[in-house]
Enzyme design. Sequence first.
Site, PDB file in Angstrom:
ATOM      1  CD  GLU A   1      -2.909  -0.885  -0.008  1.00  0.00           C
ATOM      2  OE1 GLU A   1      -3.042   0.236  -0.547  1.00  0.00           O
ATOM      3  OE2 GLU A   1      -3.456  -1.907  -0.440  1.00  0.00           O
TER       4      GLU A   1
ATOM      5  CB  CYS B   1      -2.049   6.818   2.129  1.00  0.00           C
ATOM      6  SG  CYS B   1      -3.183   5.827   3.088  1.00  0.00           S
TER       7      CYS B   1
HETATM    8  P1  NAD Z   1       8.752   4.992   3.666  1.00  0.00           P
HETATM    9  O1  NAD Z   1       8.511   4.305   2.354  1.00  0.00           O
HETATM   10  O2  NAD Z   1       9.890   5.907   3.782  1.00  0.00           O
HETATM   11  O3  NAD Z   1       8.961   3.885   4.808  1.00  0.00           O
HETATM   12  C1  NAD Z   1       8.009   2.858   5.014  1.00  0.00           C
HETATM   13  C2  NAD Z   1       8.693   1.691   5.707  1.00  0.00           C
HETATM   14  O4  NAD Z   1       9.625   1.074   4.810  1.00  0.00           O
HETATM   15  C3  NAD Z   1       9.511   2.091   6.930  1.00  0.00           C
HETATM   16  O5  NAD Z   1       9.368   1.096   7.914  1.00  0.00           O
HETATM   17  C4  NAD Z   1      10.932   2.123   6.390  1.00  0.00           C
HETATM   18  O6  NAD Z   1      11.930   1.967   7.386  1.00  0.00           O
HETATM   19  C5  NAD Z   1      10.897   0.936   5.449  1.00  0.00           C
HETATM   20  N1  NAD Z   1      11.912   0.909   4.392  1.00  0.00           N
HETATM   21  C6  NAD Z   1      12.600   1.945   3.856  1.00  0.00           C
HETATM   22  N2  NAD Z   1      13.429   1.506   2.880  1.00  0.00           N
HETATM   23  C7  NAD Z   1      13.242   0.152   2.799  1.00  0.00           C
HETATM   24  C8  NAD Z   1      13.795  -0.873   1.979  1.00  0.00           C
HETATM   25  N3  NAD Z   1      14.691  -0.603   1.032  1.00  0.00           N
HETATM   26  N4  NAD Z   1      13.362  -2.142   2.150  1.00  0.00           N
HETATM   27  C9  NAD Z   1      12.417  -2.441   3.078  1.00  0.00           C
HETATM   28  N5  NAD Z   1      11.869  -1.500   3.896  1.00  0.00           N
HETATM   29  C10 NAD Z   1      12.272  -0.222   3.759  1.00  0.00           C
HETATM   30  O7  NAD Z   1       7.352   5.691   4.050  1.00  0.00           O
HETATM   31  P2  NAD Z   1       7.004   6.613   5.326  1.00  0.00           P
HETATM   32  O8  NAD Z   1       7.670   7.944   5.175  1.00  0.00           O
HETATM   33  O9  NAD Z   1       7.235   5.855   6.583  1.00  0.00           O
HETATM   34  O10 NAD Z   1       5.423   6.796   5.152  1.00  0.00           O
HETATM   35  C11 NAD Z   1       4.857   7.755   4.298  1.00  0.00           C
HETATM   36  C12 NAD Z   1       4.363   7.113   3.012  1.00  0.00           C
HETATM   37  O11 NAD Z   1       3.492   6.036   3.325  1.00  0.00           O
HETATM   38  C13 NAD Z   1       3.552   8.052   2.140  1.00  0.00           C
HETATM   39  O12 NAD Z   1       3.955   7.897   0.780  1.00  0.00           O
HETATM   40  C14 NAD Z   1       2.117   7.556   2.306  1.00  0.00           C
HETATM   41  O13 NAD Z   1       1.266   7.817   1.202  1.00  0.00           O
HETATM   42  C15 NAD Z   1       2.338   6.099   2.501  1.00  0.00           C
HETATM   43  N6  NAD Z   1       1.213   5.468   3.174  1.00  0.00           N
HETATM   44  C16 NAD Z   1       0.378   4.689   2.441  1.00  0.00           C
HETATM   45  C17 NAD Z   1      -0.728   4.092   3.038  1.00  0.00           C
HETATM   46  C18 NAD Z   1      -1.650   3.225   2.233  1.00  0.00           C
HETATM   47  O14 NAD Z   1      -2.361   2.425   2.835  1.00  0.00           O
HETATM   48  N7  NAD Z   1      -1.698   3.338   0.907  1.00  0.00           N
HETATM   49  C19 NAD Z   1      -0.983   4.293   4.400  1.00  0.00           C
HETATM   50  C20 NAD Z   1      -0.103   5.111   5.137  1.00  0.00           C
HETATM   51  C21 NAD Z   1       0.995   5.689   4.501  1.00  0.00           C
END
Ligand code: NAD
Length: 463
Positions: free
Chosen positions: A232, A266
């Site tokens: 997501e 999101c």
């Molecule tokens: P992010 O992508 O920076 O991080 C998300 C998670 O992924 C964190 O736990 C991070 O440590 C981990 N991560 C980072 N690099 C990784 C890698 N290479 N491999 C595996 N894991 C890795 O996102 P964020 O800043 O924490 O959250 C904001 C984003 O989340 C926004 O884009 C928002 O739209 C999205 N979001 C989407 C939903 C949905 O349901 N569609 C819900 C909430 C937030």
Amino acid sequence: MSDAPPPVVSRNPADPSDILVHVPAPGARAATRAVERARAAQPHWLLDGAAARSAALGAIAAAVEAAADELTALAVREVGKPVTEARAEVARTAAIWRYYAQAPYEPTGVVHETAAGPGLLLTRRRPHGVAGLITPWNFPFAIPSWKAAPALATGNTVVLKPAPEATACAQRLAEIVQQAVPTGVFTVLPGGATEGNAVVSAADAVSFTGSTVVGQAVTLTTTARGIPAQAEMGGLNAAIVLPDADIDTAAAHIASAIAGYAGQKCTATSRVIAVGAALGPLREALAERLRALAVGDPADSATVCGPLISERARDRVIEARRGLPAVATAAPTGSDGWYAAPALVTDLPPGHPLLHEEVFGPLAALLPADDLAQAVRITNSVPYGLVTSVHTATLDATLHGLDHLDTGMVRVNAPSSGVDFHLPFGGTKASSSGPREQGHAALDFYTSQRTYTLTPALPSILA
Ligand code: NAD
């Protein structure tokens, strides 16, 4: 130079001198070991049976409820969520665990007649093993819970890698869950990309929520490994307002979807599309709503828009609206918190980045459309497809929207933000990949289907 991953740090966005967590990152090997321990625990967890799993999830729901005040305060402090929203998130978290507490008793398959001859054909859903959960910081209790609860209910064990910014919330949730389940069944592994990638590379199924760029990288790994995955990701959600809508009510919904929790959802609204004569009255009504909205200390129960999660996130919002005409409220002064004023920007030049990139802040663009068909085309013209809100009093406009909008969710006369956890949740295009989360869809995701053919050893006896 050391290859060690950066330390795990979490700060209060309203007061960045307040540090909640500052620990060395555990590293990739610790992540792999956590998955191995979870894999060793999984067969026992499954064999404990439906009643044990149901009781554990029910106990977790009760424990979340009992700790509601403390969990609310922690979310306010660690991720800057306004206290009213934080309290609602904690209540939703308890409801999620309670909802999935019934799931272990659900049927896991169906019975079919054989095509020919005696016997039985059965289907049965079985858990994958270890569910690796990678979560963002913006719903620090609800998102880990809406992944972990169905995973545990169906007999998987869980390794959760939360966003560094929400480490304290995840660790507190782990304390609660671990009181109710055997050792190794639920593990929280703090860390960042290194640990996340290690979990994705070792787990038996992966559920990711976060940015599109990371989600797509995660999906590449899981596809190469041939394991089930759901991602997501981002959104660029539109609110369409027709002239027949109750403009004041629409403006109230849209202002909250733009600026609630500083737009860090999101499902936040980042494009407001006014159809025909709705433009003038909507601009006025939205300006009034946004100006009246309380921006400030997330611990204040009147606050709607608190700080951004980080200095970088705050600067990105300020940069994104630089030089654009806008209706804006004032950010609080005299605070070191990472605040940015909510803004509705107007008169965007064609091709402006705000029209196709997610900013993840309290910022939206007001766009005119000649008619509903054009509003739908504008809505669908972006790389994302999470949710659209449509504001209208007519059934025909509603039906047109439902037929032609390409987002995974459509909400009529409601804010784009806000979800019901018992229905499938997800989007299209760059917003989502893989099966849906939540509701019964989650029970399907955390299991795979088996087909059994039972044929009598001595068919002649039955003849
Ligand atoms: P992010 O992508 O920076 O991080 C998300 C998670 O992924 C964190 O736990 C991070 O440590 C981990 N991560 C980072 N690099 C990784 C890698 N290479 N491999 C595996 N894991 C890795 O996102 P964020 O800043 O924490 O959250 C904001 C984003 O989340 C926004 O884009 C928002 O739209 C999205 N979001 C989407 C939903 C949905 O349901 N569609 C819900 C909430 C937030």
